[in-house]
Scaffold this active site. Structure first.
Site, short mmCIF file in Angstrom:
data_model
loop_
_atom_site.label_atom_id
_atom_site.label_comp_id
_atom_site.label_asym_id
_atom_site.label_seq_id
_atom_site.Cartn_x
_atom_site.Cartn_y
_atom_site.Cartn_z
N HIS A 224 0.82 -1.21 0.00
CA HIS A 224 0.00 0.00 0.00
C HIS A 224 0.85 1.26 0.00
CE1 HIS A 224 0.71 0.83 4.31
NE2 HIS A 224 0.52 -0.48 4.52
N CYS B 97 3.00 -5.07 6.62
CA CYS B 97 2.65 -4.62 5.27
C CYS B 97 3.87 -4.01 4.58
CB CYS B 97 1.52 -3.59 5.32
SG CYS B 97 -0.08 -4.31 5.78
#
Length: 175
Positions: free
Chosen positions: A135, A151
């Protein structure tokens, strides 16, 4: 910045004046691999994500990766994609941050201050959401560091570029 010996940080421990070194800027590079074009390979030790173009070439992006205890390796796939995604922190993160004195929202709609940034690629394994994402970030000063809860974060302009290139179902290899 305070860190442990492995160079692992909470994002709020990194100076907002930090600028990621030039080597983390998006660029086309020579990259030999047997993986097919469209594959994403993430080298967490070097803080690079490679989007395989084929014929010995790739686009290399600088990334922030999981801090100590949150790194992982394996092969997954892009299960879905979202523009300006909402962020729903997992219960474990909410509890962990509460112990640090930070109260996280149960949900945050997409936008410039959202931790998932401009785009998200949701990583799946065996048809199930892994809870990990590739992301964007509202904290560009963290690129090139071990800062996340697992992440992979990119500059917003880079995640938009990667999002536009990547198809749902693309293979993602985390080294």
């Amino acid at each position: 910045m305070q860190s442990n010996s492995a160079g692992s940080y909470y994002p709020d421990q990194v100076s907002k004046n930090r600028i990621a070194p030039f080597r983390y800027r998006r660029q086309r590079v020579d990259y030999e691999t047997k993986q097919k074009p469209g594959t994403i390979i993430i080298d967490t030790r070097k803080h690079y994500l490679y989007y395989v173009l084929g014929e010995g070439r790739a686009i290399r992006y600088g990334v922030g990766v999981g801090r100590d205890g949150f790194g992982w390796k394996g092969t997954v796939s892009v299960g879905r994609k979202a523009e300006w995604p909402a962020w729903v922190p997992p219960p474990e993160m909410i509890a962990r941050e509460r112990k640090r004195g930070r109260i996280l929202p149960a949900r945050m709609e997409g936008g410039p201050r959202n931790p998932l940034g401009a785009r998200a690629l949701y990583l799946y394994q065996g048809g199930r959401d892994t809870i990990y994402r590739i992301h964007g970030t509202s904290e560009p000063w963290t690129i090139g560091l071990n800062v996340s809860s697992g992440c992979i974060r990119l500059l917003n302009r880079d995640v938009i570029d990667l999002y536009n290139r990547t198809k749902v179902g693309a293979r993602v290899i985390v080294l």
